[in-house]
Design a protein around this motif. Structure first.
Motif, mmCIF file in Angstrom:
data_model
loop_
_atom_site.group_PDB
_atom_site.id
_atom_site.type_symbol
_atom_site.label_atom_id
_atom_site.label_comp_id
_atom_site.label_asym_id
_atom_site.label_seq_id
_atom_site.Cartn_x
_atom_site.Cartn_y
_atom_site.Cartn_z
ATOM 1 N N GLY A 262 6.122 -12.090 4.399
ATOM 2 C CA GLY A 262 7.132 -12.075 5.119
ATOM 3 C C GLY A 262 8.594 -11.299 4.344
ATOM 4 O O GLY A 262 9.486 -11.566 4.811
ATOM 5 N N VAL A 263 8.218 -10.611 3.383
ATOM 6 C CA VAL A 263 9.203 -9.785 2.651
ATOM 7 C C VAL A 263 9.408 -8.388 3.356
ATOM 8 O O VAL A 263 8.460 -7.749 3.601
ATOM 9 C CB VAL A 263 9.054 -10.095 1.095
ATOM 10 N N TYR A 264 10.719 -8.130 3.721
ATOM 11 C CA TYR A 264 11.228 -6.993 4.319
ATOM 12 C C TYR A 264 11.300 -5.945 3.051
ATOM 13 O O TYR A 264 12.131 -6.131 2.488
ATOM 14 C CB TYR A 264 12.460 -7.108 5.030
ATOM 15 N N SER A 265 10.428 -5.110 3.049
ATOM 16 C CA SER A 265 10.623 -3.909 1.924
ATOM 17 C C SER A 265 11.228 -2.920 2.359
ATOM 18 O O SER A 265 10.762 -2.101 3.468
ATOM 19 C CB SER A 265 9.193 -3.835 1.375
ATOM 20 N N ILE A 266 11.944 -2.230 1.743
ATOM 21 C CA ILE A 266 12.822 -1.122 1.854
ATOM 22 C C ILE A 266 12.434 0.082 0.928
ATOM 23 O O ILE A 266 12.728 -0.413 -0.360
ATOM 24 C CB ILE A 266 14.542 -1.200 1.948
ATOM 25 N N ARG A 267 12.135 1.121 1.178
ATOM 26 C CA ARG A 267 12.061 2.430 0.443
ATOM 27 C C ARG A 267 12.925 3.087 0.435
ATOM 28 O O ARG A 267 13.727 3.197 1.212
ATOM 29 C CB ARG A 267 10.615 2.997 0.859
ATOM 30 N N SER A 268 13.013 4.025 -0.925
ATOM 31 C CA SER A 268 14.374 4.796 -0.657
ATOM 32 C C SER A 268 14.398 5.985 0.422
ATOM 33 O O SER A 268 15.683 6.250 0.565
ATOM 34 C CB SER A 268 14.024 5.469 -2.112
#
Length: 175
Positions: free
Chosen positions: A30-36
């Protein structure tokens, strides 16, 4: 307030359906991961969402301002280092100090901040539902917006929106 929540729900569903598949991802935990590479998409999704809410409230849109965004990024990083979501920088700075350092010459309307594992649109919904912060997002005084975040290695996100009134800038006539 119910009308705004309804508009926000429709907006979130609509934007979610339009979101590109290559954007931020949500892990099985459930972790929202943001990439560059997601920065511009997230910033403009937030800007579009804020402006949709403002339009629904009969308020003029805001424009993304690079100086306010730089001040928001500085504060998001600093909150992450401090492990505390609050308006004070580790150097004692205030939102007024941060926008001044960024070169923004307008007036501060509001600074909103959050510490969460949720997406930017979930965070916007929480700010709107908060009442006071929702009113600040919808302030007719705001003409400019800065928006940024810092995601730490646990996935925790530190979100910051700065709203300013750039119409207070002195205009120098050209001769």
């Amino acid at each position: 307030m119910l009308r705004i929540s309804g508009v926000l729900t429709v907006l979130l569903l609509g934007l979610g359906a339009c979101a590109p598949q290559s954007g931020p991802s949500v892990s099985s935990a459930g972790v929202y991961s943001i990439r560059s590479g997601d920065v511009a998409d997230i910033q403009y999704r937030m800007l579009d969402s804020v402006n949709a809410l403002r339009a629904g409230a009969g308020v003029a849109p805001v424009e993304l301002d690079a100086r306010l965004t730089a001040a928001a990024e500085t504060h998001a990083r600093d909150m992450s280092r401090q492990q505390r979501a609050w308006p004070f920088g580790s150097d004692g700075s205030s939102p007024y100090d941060r926008i001044g350092r960024s070169g923004y010459q307008g007036t501060l309307v509001a600074e909103l901040y959050a510490q969460t594992f949720e997406t930017e649109l979930d965070t916007l919904a929480a700010w709107i539902d908060d009442g006071a912060w929702g009113e600040e997002i919808l302030s007719p005084d705001a003409t400019d917006m800065g928006f940024s975040w810092k995601q730490d290695n646990t996935g925790l996100l530190w979100w910051v929106i700065l709203l300013g009134d750039g119409s207070t800038l002195a205009v120098t006539p050209a001769f």
